[in-house]
Enzyme design. Structure first.
Site, PDB file in Angstrom:
ATOM      1  N   ALA A  28       0.778  -1.314  -0.079  1.00  0.00           N
ATOM      2  CA  ALA A  28       0.044   0.082   0.167  1.00  0.00           C
ATOM      3  C   ALA A  28       0.750   1.190  -0.322  1.00  0.00           C
ATOM      4  CB  ALA A  28      -0.962  -0.231   1.224  1.00  0.00           C
ATOM      5  N   ILE A  31       5.460   3.212  -3.710  1.00  0.00           N
ATOM      6  CA  ILE A  31       5.953   2.265  -4.811  1.00  0.00           C
ATOM      7  C   ILE A  31       5.310   0.771  -4.976  1.00  0.00           C
ATOM      8  CG2 ILE A  31       7.672   1.229  -3.073  1.00  0.00           C
ATOM      9  CD1 ILE A  31       9.828   1.268  -5.309  1.00  0.00           C
ATOM     10  N   GLY A  32       4.777   0.494  -3.478  1.00  0.00           N
ATOM     11  CA  GLY A  32       4.292  -0.718  -3.664  1.00  0.00           C
ATOM     12  C   GLY A  32       2.841  -0.793  -4.506  1.00  0.00           C
ATOM     13  N   ASP A  52      -0.178  -4.891   3.809  1.00  0.00           N
ATOM     14  CA  ASP A  52       0.640  -3.773   4.420  1.00  0.00           C
ATOM     15  C   ASP A  52      -0.026  -3.387   5.663  1.00  0.00           C
ATOM     16  OD1 ASP A  52       1.547  -0.831   4.866  1.00  0.00           O
ATOM     17  OD2 ASP A  52       2.054  -1.222   2.794  1.00  0.00           O
ATOM     18  N   ASP A 168      18.933   0.071 -12.081  1.00  0.00           N
ATOM     19  CA  ASP A 168      20.231   0.646 -12.167  1.00  0.00           C
ATOM     20  C   ASP A 168      20.751   0.129 -13.736  1.00  0.00           C
ATOM     21  OD1 ASP A 168      20.830   1.457  -9.576  1.00  0.00           O
ATOM     22  OD2 ASP A 168      21.756  -0.521  -8.993  1.00  0.00           O
ATOM     23  N   HIS A 195      24.218  -1.389  -4.969  1.00  0.00           N
ATOM     24  CA  HIS A 195      23.197  -0.445  -5.192  1.00  0.00           C
ATOM     25  C   HIS A 195      23.072   0.859  -4.516  1.00  0.00           C
ATOM     26  CE1 HIS A 195      19.084   0.572  -6.781  1.00  0.00           C
ATOM     27  NE2 HIS A 195      18.686   0.820  -5.532  1.00  0.00           N
TER      28      HIS A 195
END
Length: 330
Positions: A28, A31-32, A52, A168, A195
């Site tokens: 939630a 990004i999710g 979430d 990336d 990363h």
């Protein structure tokens, strides 16, 4: 005859292709939600689970349910429901807190560390353990932390734990295409290391098609590439990149699903790997239905790239150690 063979091939692929169960823990979040939207339309995802602790999670699930696809979607709210959300998963994706105005880097690290420790403890009890894709920042720290928790608490398979670093690779690809005026889909720029700004390394010496860049241009490209996340964050007024990362997660999931479907392929990820002078390393990894295999190696790196690699390995060792120390202090 040729057309008949083509139709038969398509029919066989449909018959042999399985459908899969994918869970997003932290689904939630900003990004999710984007990851869920992208996965909602993947044909091989027959069950999509959103978990979430946020109270608006049911609304996210309801919103996604209005997208007309032939797949089931279900939501779970709260830590008590995490075990149920993880059951039967083929792949589990984690998100977490992103950089945002008012949230310090230290606070984000603490939130995500607690999140990963809780998640890893619970997923370690799932048998067989699913493929795990960690998109929780900082990935250099969170993946070793999750691995250690899983190793100490239940079923452990290092071949199934990945830090998702696809973004990336795509960033290097699009930047390289732009400066050389070529189609991004027609070029490839390997990326290795970790990363983070200090550990990610674009290997321009291995780029295809090869383009003549002088040393100054190479160094400028590398510096700009390493600062892309900061550039996006500044342009978004303090918010982290999420769209390109979510796209990278969706490509990662599709790669794993292809592997589970009997089609080994290469993905870009940060995995447990002792071949490069540190216990974790990012690069292009061959994946089959059993998990991660060999990581692609490169020869004839430039002196500049070798220098960057030495510095990256030093920092990666510190990042891995940081994750371990955070567990010890918990």
């Amino acid at each position: 005859m040729l057309q008949a063979k083509k139709c038969l091939h398509i029919f066989c692929r449909k018959v042999l292709s399985r459908n899969y169960h994918v869970a997003i823990v932290g689904g939630a979040s900003e990004i999710g939600q984007t990851i869920a939207l992208l996965l909602r339309n993947q044909r091989t995802v027959s069950n999509l689970v959103i978990h979430d602790n946020a109270v608006h999670t049911p609304g996210i699930v309801l919103d996604l349910s209005h997208i007309p696809t032939n797949s089931a979607i279900k939501g779970y709210v709260g830590s008590d429901s995490l075990d149920s959300a993880l059951q039967h998963s083929d792949i589990v994706i984690t998100t977490g807190a992103i950089q945002s105005p008012g949230l310090s880097e230290k606070a984000r690290l603490h939130l995500n560390a607690e999140f990963i420790k809780s998640f890893a403890t619970r997923v370690s009890k799932v048998s067989p353990i699913p493929f795990i894709g960690i998109a929780t920042e900082p990935i250099n720290v969170m993946v070793p932390m999750a691995t250690e928790v899983i190793r100490n608490n239940g079923e452990y398979d290092p071949k199934k734990i990945f830090g998702i670093t696809s973004a990336d690779l795509f960033t290097a690809q699009t930047m390289y295409a732009s400066i050389n005026n070529i189609n991004p889909q027609d070029c490839k720029v390997p990326v290795i290391g970790g990363h983070s700004n200090e550990t990610v390394i674009p290997l321009l010496s291995q780029a295809k098609p090869a383009c003549n860049l002088d040393q100054k241009s190479i160094e400028e490209f590398t510096a700009k590439f390493r600062s892309q996340e900061d550039l996006v964050t500044n342009a978004k007024k303090g918010w982290s990149p999420t769209l390109s990362i979510a796209y990278g997660v969706s490509i990662f999931v599709q790669g794993i699903l292809n592997a589970l479907d009997g089609r080994p392929n290469q993905i870009h990820a940060y995995v447990e790997n002792n071949d490069f002078g540190t216990s974790y390393f990012a690069g292009t990894v061959l994946v089959d239905e059993k998990g991660a295999g060999e990581m692609e190696r490169y020869s004839n790196l430039s002196d500049f790239e070798c220098h960057l690699l030495e510095r990256a390995i030093e920092q990666l060792r510190k990042d891995v150690s940081k994750g371990t120390k955070m567990l010890e202090l918990a």
